[in-house]
Design an enzyme around this catalytic site. Structure first.
Site, short mmCIF file in Angstrom:
data_model
loop_
_atom_site.label_atom_id
_atom_site.label_comp_id
_atom_site.label_asym_id
_atom_site.label_seq_id
_atom_site.Cartn_x
_atom_site.Cartn_y
_atom_site.Cartn_z
N THR A 67 0.85 -1.21 0.00
CA THR A 67 0.00 0.00 0.00
C THR A 67 0.88 1.26 0.00
N GLY A 68 0.24 2.38 -0.26
CA GLY A 68 0.82 3.71 -0.05
C GLY A 68 2.20 3.91 -0.65
N ARG A 89 1.30 -7.81 6.71
CA ARG A 89 0.38 -8.75 7.34
C ARG A 89 -0.70 -9.25 6.38
N ASP A 115 4.39 -10.49 9.76
CA ASP A 115 4.17 -9.45 10.78
C ASP A 115 5.55 -9.13 11.35
N ARG A 117 6.54 -7.55 13.72
CA ARG A 117 6.68 -7.53 15.19
C ARG A 117 7.16 -8.86 15.73
N SER A 155 -2.85 3.47 26.05
CA SER A 155 -2.69 2.30 26.93
C SER A 155 -1.29 1.73 26.71
N TYR A 197 9.35 14.43 12.14
CA TYR A 197 9.28 14.64 13.59
C TYR A 197 10.11 13.60 14.36
N PRO A 238 10.08 11.58 5.21
CA PRO A 238 9.09 12.24 4.35
C PRO A 238 8.26 13.26 5.13
N PRO A 240 4.36 15.32 4.60
CA PRO A 240 3.04 14.74 4.29
C PRO A 240 2.85 14.39 2.81
C1 LIG Z 1 -2.81 16.65 6.22
C2 LIG Z 1 -2.50 16.71 7.61
C3 LIG Z 1 -2.31 15.48 8.40
C4 LIG Z 1 -1.51 14.44 7.76
C5 LIG Z 1 -0.10 14.60 8.12
C6 LIG Z 1 0.71 13.69 7.34
C7 LIG Z 1 2.00 13.52 7.50
C8 LIG Z 1 2.82 14.01 8.59
C9 LIG Z 1 3.83 13.02 9.07
C10 LIG Z 1 3.31 11.65 8.98
C11 LIG Z 1 3.91 10.59 9.52
C12 LIG Z 1 3.32 9.31 9.31
C13 LIG Z 1 3.77 8.25 9.93
C14 LIG Z 1 3.13 6.95 9.76
O1 LIG Z 1 3.61 6.00 10.29
S1 LIG Z 1 1.73 6.81 8.79
C15 LIG Z 1 1.42 5.05 8.66
C16 LIG Z 1 0.08 4.81 9.07
N1 LIG Z 1 -0.29 3.45 8.69
C17 LIG Z 1 -0.71 2.57 9.59
O2 LIG Z 1 -0.83 2.84 10.76
C18 LIG Z 1 -1.05 1.22 9.02
C19 LIG Z 1 -1.07 0.13 10.03
N2 LIG Z 1 -1.90 0.45 11.17
C20 LIG Z 1 -2.69 -0.48 11.84
O3 LIG Z 1 -2.73 -1.62 11.50
C21 LIG Z 1 -3.44 -0.02 13.06
O4 LIG Z 1 -3.82 1.32 12.93
C22 LIG Z 1 -2.61 -0.18 14.36
C23 LIG Z 1 -1.32 0.64 14.33
C24 LIG Z 1 -3.46 0.27 15.57
C25 LIG Z 1 -2.19 -1.64 14.57
O5 LIG Z 1 -3.25 -2.51 14.40
P1 LIG Z 1 -3.45 -3.79 15.40
O6 LIG Z 1 -2.20 -4.50 15.59
O7 LIG Z 1 -4.64 -4.53 14.89
O8 LIG Z 1 -3.75 -3.07 16.79
P2 LIG Z 1 -5.11 -2.93 17.63
O9 LIG Z 1 -5.33 -4.23 18.32
O10 LIG Z 1 -6.20 -2.36 16.83
O11 LIG Z 1 -4.65 -1.82 18.70
C26 LIG Z 1 -3.53 -2.04 19.54
C27 LIG Z 1 -3.67 -1.12 20.75
O12 LIG Z 1 -3.68 0.24 20.29
C28 LIG Z 1 -4.90 0.88 20.71
N3 LIG Z 1 -5.34 1.80 19.68
C29 LIG Z 1 -5.61 1.54 18.41
N4 LIG Z 1 -6.01 2.62 17.75
C30 LIG Z 1 -6.03 3.63 18.66
C31 LIG Z 1 -6.38 5.02 18.60
N5 LIG Z 1 -6.79 5.58 17.47
N6 LIG Z 1 -6.29 5.74 19.72
C32 LIG Z 1 -5.86 5.20 20.89
N7 LIG Z 1 -5.49 3.88 21.01
C33 LIG Z 1 -5.60 3.11 19.91
C34 LIG Z 1 -5.88 -0.26 20.88
O13 LIG Z 1 -6.96 0.12 21.71
C35 LIG Z 1 -4.99 -1.35 21.48
O14 LIG Z 1 -4.73 -1.10 22.82
P3 LIG Z 1 -5.57 -1.87 23.99
O15 LIG Z 1 -4.98 -1.38 25.25
O16 LIG Z 1 -7.00 -1.47 23.80
O17 LIG Z 1 -5.34 -3.33 23.76
N1 LIG Z 2 2.25 9.26 4.08
C1 LIG Z 2 2.91 10.18 4.78
O1 LIG Z 2 2.57 11.37 4.76
C2 LIG Z 2 4.09 9.79 5.59
C3 LIG Z 2 4.49 8.48 5.74
N2 LIG Z 2 5.61 8.19 6.46
C4 LIG Z 2 6.11 6.83 6.55
O2 LIG Z 2 6.02 6.23 5.28
C5 LIG Z 2 5.85 4.83 5.43
C6 LIG Z 2 4.67 4.35 4.62
O3 LIG Z 2 3.49 4.95 5.12
P1 LIG Z 2 2.19 5.11 4.22
O4 LIG Z 2 2.42 4.48 2.92
O5 LIG Z 2 1.79 6.51 4.29
O6 LIG Z 2 1.12 4.27 5.06
P2 LIG Z 2 0.50 2.82 4.86
O7 LIG Z 2 -0.42 2.61 6.00
O8 LIG Z 2 -0.04 2.67 3.49
O9 LIG Z 2 1.76 1.86 4.98
C7 LIG Z 2 2.12 1.16 6.12
C8 LIG Z 2 2.39 -0.29 5.71
O10 LIG Z 2 2.93 -0.96 6.84
C9 LIG Z 2 2.41 -2.27 6.85
N3 LIG Z 2 2.41 -2.78 8.21
C10 LIG Z 2 1.79 -2.25 9.29
N4 LIG Z 2 1.98 -3.01 10.37
C11 LIG Z 2 2.76 -4.04 9.96
C12 LIG Z 2 3.29 -5.17 10.62
N5 LIG Z 2 3.07 -5.40 11.92
N6 LIG Z 2 4.05 -6.04 9.90
C13 LIG Z 2 4.28 -5.82 8.60
N7 LIG Z 2 3.81 -4.77 7.91
C14 LIG Z 2 3.05 -3.89 8.59
C15 LIG Z 2 1.00 -2.14 6.29
O11 LIG Z 2 0.56 -3.35 5.67
P3 LIG Z 2 -0.38 -4.44 6.40
O12 LIG Z 2 -1.54 -3.72 6.96
O13 LIG Z 2 -0.68 -5.43 5.30
O14 LIG Z 2 0.48 -5.07 7.46
C16 LIG Z 2 1.16 -1.03 5.27
O15 LIG Z 2 1.37 -1.57 3.99
C17 LIG Z 2 5.74 4.57 6.92
O16 LIG Z 2 7.01 4.23 7.44
C18 LIG Z 2 5.33 5.91 7.46
O17 LIG Z 2 5.73 6.08 8.80
C19 LIG Z 2 6.34 9.16 7.09
C20 LIG Z 2 5.97 10.47 6.98
C21 LIG Z 2 4.84 10.88 6.21
#
Ligand SMILES: CCCCC/C=C\CC/C=C/C=C/C(=O)SCCNC(=O)CCNC(=O)[C@H](O)C(C)(C)COP(=O)(O)OP(=O)(O)OC[C@H]1O[C@@H](n2cnc3c(N)ncnc32)[C@H](O)[C@@H]1OP(=O)(O)O
Ligand SMILES: NC(=O)C1=CN([C@@H]2O[C@H](COP(=O)(O)OP(=O)(O)OC[C@H]3O[C@@H](n4cnc5c(N)ncnc54)[C@H](OP(=O)(O)O)[C@@H]3O)[C@@H](O)[C@H]2O)C=CC1
Length: 333
Positions: A67-68, A89, A115, A117, A155, A197, A238, A240
């Site tokens: 993705t992404g 995953r 995964d 992790r 949490s 950040y 990166p 946004p």
């Molecule tokens: C235009 C302006 C704004 C945009 C700015 C853009 C860019 C600026 C810089 C950006 C940086 C970006 C960095 C990134 O990393 S972006 C990548 C984002 N992608 C993902 O997160 C994809 C994968 N994510 C996921 O799978 C889930 O979101 C996950 C991270 C929660 C993991 O999923 P999973 O393993 O299934 O976990 P859960 O069991 O659902 O949750 C675990 C634990 O976390 C708690 N939790 C989940 N969500 C929240 C929430 N929103 N708030 C608070 N807590 C949360 C959940 O409750 C669980 O805890 P417990 O204690 O309840 O067990």
């Molecule tokens: N988009 C933006 O503006 C910015 C993005 N970034 C960074 O860029 C990268 C890509 O983000 P972006 O494409 O935007 O977001 P996405 O959510 O599209 O990408 C995150 C990817 O991580 C994978 N992933 C999440 N958890 C796991 C796991 N436990 N094991 C293996 N794979 C996992 C997801 O796949 P799956 O769910 O199948 O596991 C997904 O493909 C990230 O490192 C993010 O921090 C940084 C700054 C800005």
């Protein structure tokens, strides 16, 4: 002449003072130059930048490649000749992406469930990779998890989830591959995708900020330690770039997008194709002297946020005349 200018400046200063509350120089209002229009100076290019075939006979592993941004990096590397492995995953999403990219580029993309992790799952993923393609030449640690949340609402498991994916996941992938590459005396390029950040820290994404800072320390440290094995380590931070994964978790209502664009000096968000070109360059042999580098790729957002006086961009030319007159009119300290 001087008296006339001073008199005029004095009158202007009086105007400013008397309407200070109303005017307040509208530093945060809409009176200033609108940001965003300058984006026309900085159009994004979408084509692959490197010569075709730059990654022929190269194998690339991209975590989160389904993705992404990871998907865009996979598409570019594949177009440039790499055989890619994408790992995360959700196998169904990986397989769909792999088929789409393969059918466009003619180069094989393999989907492997993992995964990051789980160190055992990472080890099995690398076993599978070795059987499919052999060890990689290029590793991009791109997988991540994140969401905005006031820290007092986090949490322990929320903290653990993000730091496990981002810091431990990157470490498990890097160490597993590093050990096998060293054993096989094979060089490689490692790239980590962090954020701007990671350097400054940021409220409301504290687990992500902490983990990404750890990733940067890991990569800078290994750049120093493992150069002797033929390994390069670099980092892209990166700004946004619209992806569903990031924006749905960081700005779910879209309320912050305009303010974000307004503070970016190039007047727009980045595009996945732009970061894919940078990642391809850093991972290519054209960058064989690059190691330990931290490349900020954010349209200028970081420096825009950092400079104390940058809000003065909102002051209009007429307001500058008044300000300048007031400053010039000041005598002594
Ligand atoms: C235009 C302006 C704004 C945009 C700015 C853009 C860019 C600026 C810089 C950006 C940086 C970006 C960095 C990134 O990393 S972006 C990548 C984002 N992608 C993902 O997160 C994809 C994968 N994510 C996921 O799978 C889930 O979101 C996950 C991270 C929660 C993991 O999923 P999973 O393993 O299934 O976990 P859960 O069991 O659902 O949750 C675990 C634990 O976390 C708690 N939790 C989940 N969500 C929240 C929430 N929103 N708030 C608070 N807590 C949360 C959940 O409750 C669980 O805890 P417990 O204690 O309840 O067990
Ligand atoms: N988009 C933006 O503006 C910015 C993005 N970034 C960074 O860029 C990268 C890509 O983000 P972006 O494409 O935007 O977001 P996405 O959510 O599209 O990408 C995150 C990817 O991580 C994978 N992933 C999440 N958890 C796991 C796991 N436990 N094991 C293996 N794979 C996992 C997801 O796949 P799956 O769910 O199948 O596991 C997904 O493909 C990230 O490192 C993010 O921090 C940084 C700054 C800005």
């Amino acid at each position: 002449m001087a008296a006339r200018v001073l008199g005029r400046a004095g009158r202007l200063a009086a105007v400013v003072r008397s309407s200070a509350v109303r005017l307040q120089l509208r530093l945060h209002g809409s009176a200033g130059l609108r940001f965003g229009s300058q984006a026309s100076f900085f159009p994004p290019l979408g084509d692959a930048m490197l010569p075709s075939g730059s990654f022929n006979n190269h194998v690339a592993l991209i975590t989160g490649g389904g993705t992404g941004l990871g998907r865009a990096m996979t598409a570019t590397l594949s177009q440039l000749g790499a055989q890619c492995i994408i790992a995360s995953r959700k196998l169904d999403i990986l397989q769909r992406t792999a088929e789409e990219i393969s059918s466009q580029t003619g180069n094989k993309v393999h989907a492997v469930q993992c995964d990051v992790r789980d160190p055992q799952a990472v080890s099995q993923c690398v076993d599978q990779m070795e059987a499919l393609t052999g060890l990689p030449d290029v590793i991009i640690n791109n997988a991540a998890g994140n969401f905005v949340c006031p820290s007092e609402r986090l949490s322990p498991n929320a903290w653990k989830t993000i730091t496990d994916i981002v810091l431990n996941g990157t470490a498990f992938v890097t160490l597993e591959l590093g050990k096998r590459l060293i054993q096989n005396q094979k060089g490689a390029s490692f790239l980590a995708i962090t954020t701007i950040y990671a350097e400054s820290g940021s409220g409301f994404v504290v687990p992500s900020a902490s983990a990404k800072a750890g990733v940067e320390a890991l990569y800078k440290s290994l750049a120093a330690e493992w150069g002797r094995y033929g390994h390069r380590f670099n980092i892209i931070q990166p700004g946004p770039i619209r992806t569903k994964g990031a924006f749905s978790r960081l700005d779910p209502t879209g309320a912050f997008e305009k303010a974000t664009i307004d503070r970016i000096p190039t007047g727009r968000l980045g595009t996945p194709a732009e970061i894919a070109n940078l990642a391809a360059y850093v991972s290519s042999n054209y960058a064989s002297w690059m190691s330990g580098a931290v490349i900020r790729f954010d349209g200028g957002e970081y420096v825009s946020l950092a400079g104390e006086f940058n809000e003065l961009r909102s002051v209009t030319p007429d307001q500058w005349k008044i300000l300048e007159a007031m400053i010039r009119n000041t005598k002594g300290s």
